[in-house]
Enzyme design. Structure first.
Site, PDB file in Angstrom:
ATOM      1  N   TYR A  75       0.081  -4.307  -1.071  1.00 50.97           N
ATOM      2  CA  TYR A  75       0.487  -3.187  -0.223  1.00 50.97           C
ATOM      3  C   TYR A  75       1.977  -2.895  -0.396  1.00 50.97           C
ATOM      4  CZ  TYR A  75       1.314  -0.508   4.081  1.00 50.97           C
ATOM      5  OH  TYR A  75       1.673   0.450   4.996  1.00 50.97           O
ATOM      6  N   SER A 120       6.711   2.184   4.107  1.00 51.09           N
ATOM      7  CA  SER A 120       6.564   1.038   5.012  1.00 51.09           C
ATOM      8  C   SER A 120       7.794   0.145   4.887  1.00 51.09           C
ATOM      9  CB  SER A 120       5.310   0.234   4.657  1.00 51.09           C
ATOM     10  OG  SER A 120       5.276  -1.008   5.340  1.00 51.09           O
TER      11      SER A 120
END
Length: 379
Positions: free
Chosen positions: A232, A219
């Site tokens: 995350y 990501s």
């Protein structure tokens, strides 16, 4: 009669840009090569502004041509020929889309799912070819990973497995890092990092046999600091570094490793409003009184508005991610990193070359815009 510098420089720039455009059209680059061509064009623009001599302009032009050649040499796509690929997290989102997309291209797809009886798994069975196999595969369950490995070996036999795409991931509830429960930090690491490592270690013997591909879906949050994404982002940062190390170590086996850094795509990873309410209550129940007092209950309750704002500001079209993964799996010389998504490449450039104080300023400003956009969002 010598050509004036400005004309010579702009001619070279035109030739470089034209060559880049031809390459982009010919190979239908998923964006990685396009970013490099833009950088070369920017380099030439800067050279013109600096008014380099004709000699140095020709040197720069030759270097640009060489770089374009090197960049384009690996863009050729290999034939599919029924190659076998494993995609984890195929219940929904990127994984679900990738399983369908690769099946349409002619790959033999093993779609690992969290629930083999769920709606996502049933949709894959219904809409895809007989080449696709749905595998029960919770990436945090070592036994399920071993069982999936046995089924893959049984089907591919001597052909080996061409690619492993580690896509399975969870977001957890985004909020200030101090407010995120430790259980969420551990859950993110268990799925996003340790799960990918476990799958990779299990299936690497098959990848070595085929000299195939390892593709990890990380990501933008794994390389660029995004507020409220501490759990995350940390797990994705770990996955990105793991991928980079494996890229070096597996090169001697002919296995190529790529990392996908998507930014701003709308999937179901964020969960539902009902799940947000439940998680918020868990947070409130476990926060120490002094922390609740410092932040204020209203501020804590507003945290879920960020997820709603973020969801509606994201791109619902995940096609760019499908294209870069296809390139990572199929290209003769895939890139080490792919950056699908709006402004992702520029964000990475900023993080690498711009002073931290400037990056922090724009990061905070963008965060404020996302939060304030919630005022007009449907509830």
């Amino acid at each position: 009669m010598s050509m004036p510098f400005s004309e010579a420089a702009w001619l070279c720039l035109a030739v470089t840009a034209g060559s880049g455009a031809i390459i982009l059209c010919k190979y239908k680059s998923p964006g990685q090569l396009g970013s490099r061509v833009v950088c070369l064009a920017a380099l030439w623009g800067g050279a013109c502004l600096l008014s380099l001599s004709l000699f140095w302009s020709l040197i720069l032009f030759s270097l640009s041509c060489f770089l374009l050649y090197m960049l384009s040499s690996g863009q050729e796509l290999l034939p599919v020929d029924g190659k076998a690929v494993l995609v984890t997290g195929s219940d929904s989102g990127f994984g679900h889309g990738l399983a369908k997309h690769l099946d349409k291209l002619g790959f033999t797809v093993f779609a690992g799912v969290l629930d083999e009886n769920g709606s996502g798994a049933e949709e894959l069975r219904r809409s895809c070819s007989k080449r696709l196999s749905v595998l029960q595969m919770d990436v945090t369950n070592q036994q399920q990973i071993k069982d999936a490995y046995s089924k893959v070996v049984e089907k591919v036999q001597d052909k080996g497995l061409w690619a492993v795409i580690n896509n399975a991931g969870i977001l957890c509830f985004p909020m200030d890092g101090e407010l995120i429960p430790m259980a969420d930090y551990k859950a993110c690491m268990a799925v996003n990092f340790f799960g990918a490592v476990e799958v990779t270690k299990t299936f690497l013997p098959l990848l070595r046999k085929s000299k195939g591909r390892l593709v990890n879906i990380s990501s933008l949050g794994g390389v660029f600091p995004l507020q409220q994404m501490a759990a995350y982002g940390s797990s994705k940062a770990a996955l990105t570094m793991f991928s980079s190390v494996m890229r070096l170590e597996l090169s001697k086996w002919g296995v190529k490793v790529s990392v996908i850094l998507p930014g701003g795509f709308r999937t179901s990873i964020g969960g539902t409003s009902e799940s947000w309410d439940k998680k918020m209550q868990v947070v409130l129940d476990h926060l120490p009184p002094e922390v609740q007092e410092d932040y204020g209950r209203d501020y804590i309750l507003e945290q879920k508005n960020f997820l709603r704002s973020f969801k509606f500001s994201c791109n619902p079209d995940i096609t760019p991610v499908m294209r870069v993964v296809e390139h990572a799996v199929s290209a003769k010389s895939p890139s080490a990193f792919y950056e699908p998504g709006r402004d992702v490449y520029m964000s990475l450039l900023m993080a690498s070359f711009v002073p931290t104080s400037v990056v922090d300023y724009f990061s905070k400003k963008n965060y404020t815009v996302v939060r304030s956009s919630d005022l007009g969002m449907p509830k």
